[in-house]
Motif scaffolding. Structure first.
Motif, PDB file in Angstrom:
ATOM      1  N   ALA A   1       0.840  -1.198   0.000  1.00 16.22           N
ATOM      2  CA  ALA A   1       0.000   0.000   0.000  1.00 16.22           C
ATOM      3  C   ALA A   1       0.874   1.245   0.000  1.00 16.22           C
ATOM      4  CB  ALA A   1      -0.909   0.005   1.227  1.00 16.22           C
ATOM      5  N   MET A   2       0.385   2.304  -0.629  1.00 13.44           N
ATOM      6  CA  MET A   2       1.065   3.583  -0.529  1.00 13.44           C
ATOM      7  C   MET A   2       0.458   4.332   0.655  1.00 13.44           C
ATOM      8  SD  MET A   2       1.684   6.738  -3.210  1.00 13.44           S
ATOM      9  CE  MET A   2       2.593   5.749  -4.383  1.00 13.44           C
ATOM     10  N   GLN A   3       1.203   4.359   1.742  1.00 11.14           N
ATOM     11  CA  GLN A   3       0.727   5.021   2.949  1.00 11.14           C
ATOM     12  C   GLN A   3       0.638   6.530   2.758  1.00 11.14           C
ATOM     13  OE1 GLN A   3      -0.416   2.363   4.629  1.00 11.14           O
ATOM     14  NE2 GLN A   3       0.706   2.708   6.538  1.00 11.14           N
ATOM     15  N   SER A   4       1.623   7.090   2.086  1.00 11.78           N
ATOM     16  CA  SER A   4       1.617   8.534   1.873  1.00 11.78           C
ATOM     17  C   SER A   4       2.452   8.905   0.659  1.00 11.78           C
ATOM     18  CB  SER A   4       2.142   9.276   3.115  1.00 11.78           C
ATOM     19  OG  SER A   4       3.502   8.983   3.334  1.00 11.78           O
ATOM     20  N   GLU A   5       2.125  10.048   0.083  1.00  8.90           N
ATOM     21  CA  GLU A   5       2.912  10.655  -0.995  1.00  8.90           C
ATOM     22  C   GLU A   5       2.969  12.149  -0.742  1.00  8.90           C
ATOM     23  OE1 GLU A   5       2.983  11.437  -5.854  1.00  8.90           O
ATOM     24  OE2 GLU A   5       1.653   9.895  -5.018  1.00  8.90           O
ATOM     25  N   ASP A   6       4.179  12.668  -0.646  1.00 14.96           N
ATOM     26  CA  ASP A   6       4.411  14.097  -0.439  1.00 14.96           C
ATOM     27  C   ASP A   6       5.089  14.626  -1.698  1.00 14.96           C
ATOM     28  OD1 ASP A   6       4.915  16.644   0.486  1.00 14.96           O
ATOM     29  OD2 ASP A   6       5.684  15.997   2.427  1.00 14.96           O
TER      30      ASP A   6
ATOM     31  N   LEU B   1       0.262  17.833  -1.797  1.00 19.06           N
ATOM     32  CA  LEU B   1       0.832  18.501  -2.958  1.00 19.06           C
ATOM     33  C   LEU B   1       1.245  19.907  -2.555  1.00 19.06           C
ATOM     34  CD1 LEU B   1       1.389  18.950  -6.028  1.00 19.06           C
ATOM     35  CD2 LEU B   1      -1.024  19.641  -6.219  1.00 19.06           C
ATOM     36  N   THR B   2       2.503  20.245  -2.823  1.00 20.17           N
ATOM     37  CA  THR B   2       3.005  21.602  -2.591  1.00 20.17           C
ATOM     38  C   THR B   2       3.534  22.142  -3.906  1.00 20.17           C
ATOM     39  OG1 THR B   2       3.661  21.025  -0.327  1.00 20.17           O
ATOM     40  CG2 THR B   2       4.581  23.045  -1.260  1.00 20.17           C
ATOM     41  N   ILE B   3       3.080  23.326  -4.276  1.00 19.44           N
ATOM     42  CA  ILE B   3       3.538  23.973  -5.508  1.00 19.44           C
ATOM     43  C   ILE B   3       4.167  25.307  -5.149  1.00 19.44           C
ATOM     44  CG2 ILE B   3       2.805  25.046  -7.680  1.00 19.44           C
ATOM     45  CD1 ILE B   3       0.755  22.833  -7.960  1.00 19.44           C
ATOM     46  N   ASP B   4       5.369  25.534  -5.657  1.00 18.74           N
ATOM     47  CA  ASP B   4       6.110  26.771  -5.402  1.00 18.74           C
ATOM     48  C   ASP B   4       6.212  27.540  -6.714  1.00 18.74           C
ATOM     49  OD1 ASP B   4       7.854  28.799  -4.716  1.00 18.74           O
ATOM     50  OD2 ASP B   4       9.257  27.488  -3.665  1.00 18.74           O
ATOM     51  N   LYS B   5       5.652  28.750  -6.732  1.00 21.81           N
ATOM     52  CA  LYS B   5       5.682  29.537  -7.971  1.00 21.81           C
ATOM     53  C   LYS B   5       6.984  30.304  -8.143  1.00 21.81           C
ATOM     54  CE  LYS B   5       3.273  33.536  -5.985  1.00 21.81           C
ATOM     55  NZ  LYS B   5       2.152  34.485  -6.174  1.00 21.81           N
ATOM     56  N   GLY B   6       7.830  30.350  -7.108  1.00 28.54           N
ATOM     57  CA  GLY B   6       9.160  30.918  -7.235  1.00 28.54           C
ATOM     58  C   GLY B   6       9.272  32.397  -6.965  1.00 28.54           C
ATOM     59  N   ASP B   7       8.365  33.211  -7.496  1.00 35.49           N
ATOM     60  CA  ASP B   7       8.411  34.657  -7.360  1.00 35.49           C
ATOM     61  C   ASP B   7       7.065  35.125  -6.821  1.00 35.49           C
ATOM     62  OD1 ASP B   7       8.346  37.478  -7.790  1.00 35.49           O
ATOM     63  OD2 ASP B   7       9.836  37.291  -9.376  1.00 35.49           O
TER      64      ASP B   7
ATOM     65  N   ARG C   1       9.535  25.017 -10.652  1.00 35.47           N
ATOM     66  CA  ARG C   1      10.130  24.993 -11.972  1.00 35.47           C
ATOM     67  C   ARG C   1      11.592  24.552 -11.944  1.00 35.47           C
ATOM     68  NH1 ARG C   1       7.713  30.689 -14.001  1.00 35.47           N
ATOM     69  NH2 ARG C   1       7.561  30.998 -11.738  1.00 35.47           N
ATOM     70  N   GLU C   2      12.169  24.472 -10.750  1.00 34.95           N
ATOM     71  CA  GLU C   2      13.548  24.026 -10.605  1.00 34.95           C
ATOM     72  C   GLU C   2      13.659  22.567 -10.208  1.00 34.95           C
ATOM     73  OE1 GLU C   2      12.478  27.052  -9.180  1.00 34.95           O
ATOM     74  OE2 GLU C   2      13.214  27.922 -11.068  1.00 34.95           O
ATOM     75  N   GLN C   3      12.636  22.048  -9.520  1.00 40.27           N
ATOM     76  CA  GLN C   3      12.766  20.695  -8.994  1.00 40.27           C
ATOM     77  C   GLN C   3      11.400  20.069  -8.742  1.00 40.27           C
ATOM     78  OE1 GLN C   3      13.850  19.998  -4.775  1.00 40.27           O
ATOM     79  NE2 GLN C   3      15.598  18.820  -5.535  1.00 40.27           N
ATOM     80  N   VAL C   4      11.325  18.780  -9.001  1.00 35.66           N
ATOM     81  CA  VAL C   4      10.218  17.946  -8.525  1.00 35.66           C
ATOM     82  C   VAL C   4      10.810  16.968  -7.515  1.00 35.66           C
ATOM     83  CG1 VAL C   4       8.529  16.163  -9.116  1.00 35.66           C
ATOM     84  CG2 VAL C   4       8.838  18.136 -10.614  1.00 35.66           C
ATOM     85  N   LYS C   5      10.220  16.927  -6.328  1.00 32.64           N
ATOM     86  CA  LYS C   5      10.670  15.989  -5.304  1.00 32.64           C
ATOM     87  C   LYS C   5       9.460  15.243  -4.768  1.00 32.64           C
ATOM     88  CE  LYS C   5      13.136  15.480  -0.931  1.00 32.64           C
ATOM     89  NZ  LYS C   5      13.863  16.149   0.182  1.00 32.64           N
ATOM     90  N   VAL C   6       9.578  13.930  -4.680  1.00 33.85           N
ATOM     91  CA  VAL C   6       8.474  13.099  -4.202  1.00 33.85           C
ATOM     92  C   VAL C   6       8.992  12.180  -3.099  1.00 33.85           C
ATOM     93  CG1 VAL C   6       6.499  11.704  -4.892  1.00 33.85           C
ATOM     94  CG2 VAL C   6       7.704  13.058  -6.617  1.00 33.85           C
ATOM     95  N   ASP C   7       8.307  12.219  -1.953  1.00 33.65           N
ATOM     96  CA  ASP C   7       8.614  11.312  -0.842  1.00 33.65           C
ATOM     97  C   ASP C   7       7.435  10.362  -0.665  1.00 33.65           C
ATOM     98  OD1 ASP C   7      11.102  12.491  -0.064  1.00 33.65           O
ATOM     99  OD2 ASP C   7       9.985  14.140   0.822  1.00 33.65           O
ATOM    100  N   TYR C   8       7.733   9.064  -0.718  1.00 31.94           N
ATOM    101  CA  TYR C   8       6.701   8.041  -0.569  1.00 31.94           C
ATOM    102  C   TYR C   8       6.950   7.230   0.704  1.00 31.94           C
ATOM    103  CZ  TYR C   8       6.423   8.527  -5.726  1.00 31.94           C
ATOM    104  OH  TYR C   8       6.329   8.991  -7.013  1.00 31.94           O
ATOM    105  N   VAL C   9       5.869   6.712   1.273  1.00 38.51           N
ATOM    106  CA  VAL C   9       5.965   5.673   2.286  1.00 38.51           C
ATOM    107  C   VAL C   9       5.110   4.505   1.815  1.00 38.51           C
ATOM    108  CG1 VAL C   9       5.558   4.982   4.681  1.00 38.51           C
ATOM    109  CG2 VAL C   9       6.330   7.319   4.165  1.00 38.51           C
ATOM    110  N   PHE C  10       5.772   3.366   1.537  1.00 45.93           N
ATOM    111  CA  PHE C  10       5.080   2.146   1.134  1.00 45.93           C
ATOM    112  C   PHE C  10       5.049   1.184   2.318  1.00 45.93           C
ATOM    113  CE2 PHE C  10       6.948   3.712  -2.850  1.00 45.93           C
ATOM    114  CZ  PHE C  10       5.824   3.726  -3.674  1.00 45.93           C
ATOM    115  N   ARG C  11       3.990   0.369   2.391  1.00 48.43           N
ATOM    116  CA  ARG C  11       3.912  -0.636   3.453  1.00 48.43           C
ATOM    117  C   ARG C  11       3.420  -1.955   2.895  1.00 48.43           C
ATOM    118  NH1 ARG C  11       4.286  -0.654   8.860  1.00 48.43           N
ATOM    119  NH2 ARG C  11       3.232  -2.292  10.038  1.00 48.43           N
ATOM    120  N   ASN C  12       4.177  -2.994   3.195  1.00 46.16           N
ATOM    121  CA  ASN C  12       3.812  -4.347   2.822  1.00 46.16           C
ATOM    122  C   ASN C  12       2.913  -4.916   3.916  1.00 46.16           C
ATOM    123  OD1 ASN C  12       3.637  -7.072   2.237  1.00 46.16           O
ATOM    124  ND2 ASN C  12       5.849  -7.435   2.235  1.00 46.16           N
ATOM    125  N   GLY C  13       1.640  -5.087   3.607  1.00 43.91           N
ATOM    126  CA  GLY C  13       0.681  -5.542   4.606  1.00 43.91           C
ATOM    127  C   GLY C  13       0.589  -7.040   4.759  1.00 43.91           C
ATOM    128  N   SER C  14       1.409  -7.784   4.023  1.00 47.19           N
ATOM    129  CA  SER C  14       1.352  -9.247   4.106  1.00 47.19           C
ATOM    130  C   SER C  14       2.326  -9.756   5.170  1.00 47.19           C
ATOM    131  CB  SER C  14       1.667  -9.859   2.752  1.00 47.19           C
ATOM    132  OG  SER C  14       3.048  -9.736   2.467  1.00 47.19           O
TER     133      SER C  14
END
Length: 337
Positions: free
Chosen positions: A40-45, A283-289, A50-63
């Motif tokens: 399962a995907m517990q979370s996605e941040d 979801l966080t979006i940074d417009k820069g200016d 325009r300079e960077q895309v960063k994604v932090d995931y937490v996955f959990r194996n429930g079996s």
């Protein structure tokens, strides 16, 4: 469903006359797992600027058993052609997005698989056999094509692999063999998800940012052209429209003093994890200016900083991709502020 648009107050400036030059953005997304029903995907941040895309995931194996599976990051498809102008963030190397990934604090060196297609055919091995670079935007590819024997080049033209681009560079007419193929690249690795434990995965890359000098949807003092499409894609609202009108009025010539930037983030191609939804999505979006305008579709979006906007959702199921429009003001010197 995303349904919110955001606008910001603008400092107005005189806008120089500009050609409507445009580059196209390449849609890019996040990680894809081989389909399974226990991880399962517990979370996605998700952070996008325009300079960077960063994604932090937490996955959990429930079996009650460890699971080893394939995790992949599809790079955007790149298609060649004489009239195409796409925004490549870096050079035309294999890793043109500067993709990197970390799992539980350890850097991963993923494998890269590349395939080339033209008119629906896999021509990867044909290009390799003749020493042709797979990336149609690589600088060296044109020299490599020029070295092809005429018989092979003529055959490739007849079959739709390449075309002959004719142009005048100011010193007379030139003919240049130009690739028409599409490159599909995917980074992938095998990952083990221990039974009953969380696995933290983070990846970053530089997005492809499309742009237009000036606005393609507002000219001669009114919204027109592609505006209906823009309004649907970016959820443009009355506040956005009023800001554009004020800019045009203050500029005195009916043209707002803005340029466009665009990012597409593919959110709907994942879902191969358990339930297909995301436990907690941010979801966080940074417009820069602070003077820029940003507009995108979202629900419950809040301004959390001078240039940042954020939305959060529980048990989130992506129904549409994220398309972001930035408008930047122009300075008297003719450049974006």
């Amino acid at each position: 469903m995303f349904r919110t648009a955001l606008t910001a107050s603008l400092a107005l400036a005189t806008w120089p006359a500009l050609a409507n030059d445009s580059t196209a953005e390449l849609g890019t997304g996040g990680l894809i797992l081989s389909r399974n029903d226990v991880i399962a995907m517990q979370s996605e941040d998700l952070f996008i600027s325009r300079e960077q895309v960063k994604v932090d995931y937490v996955f959990r194996n429930g079996s009650d058993a460890d699971i080893t599976t394939i995790v992949a990051f599809p790079m955007p498809k790149i298609a060649g052609g004489p009239d195409l102008n796409v925004a490549l963030p870096g050079d035309a190397s294999d890793n043109f997005l500067g993709f990197s990934v970390v799992s539980d604090g350890q850097a991963i060196e993923p494998q890269l698989e590349q395939k080339v297609f033209a008119v629906g055919l896999d021509i990867t091995e044909q290009l390799k056999a003749h020493g042709i670079s797979l990336n149609p935007f690589a600088q060296e590819v044109y020299g490599e094509l020029e070295k092809l024997p005429d018989a092979i080049a003529d055959d490739w033209r007849d079959r739709g692999f390449i075309t002959l681009n004719e142009y005048d560079d100011g010193t007379g007419w030139k003919k240049e063999r130009t690739p028409l193929w599409e490159l599909r690249s995917t980074y992938w690795w095998r990952a083990t998800f221990p039974a009953g434990k969380d696995v933290h995965v983070s990846h970053t890359y530089k997005p492809s940012v499309g742009g237009t000098a000036g606005l393609s949807f507002f000219y001669d003092g009114k919204f027109q052209g592609d505006y209906d499409d823009y309004k649907s894609r970016y959820c443009l609202d009355s506040g956005f429209e009023n800001a554009v009108r004020r800019g045009a009025k203050a500029n005195g010539d009916g043209f707002p003093p803005y340029s466009e930037s665009r990012i597409d983030y593919v959110l709907t191609t994942g879902g191969n994890w358990a339930l297909g939804s995301i436990g907690t999505f941010r979801l966080t979006i940074d417009k820069g200016d602070a003077k820029s305008i940003v507009s995108f579709c979202g629900t419950g979006v809040k301004k959390v900083g001078p240039t940042t906007f954020q939305m959060e959702a529980k048990d989130f199921y992506p129904e549409r991709d994220i398309e972001i429009l930035f408008l930047d003001t122009w300075s008297d010197e003719g450049g974006p502020q």
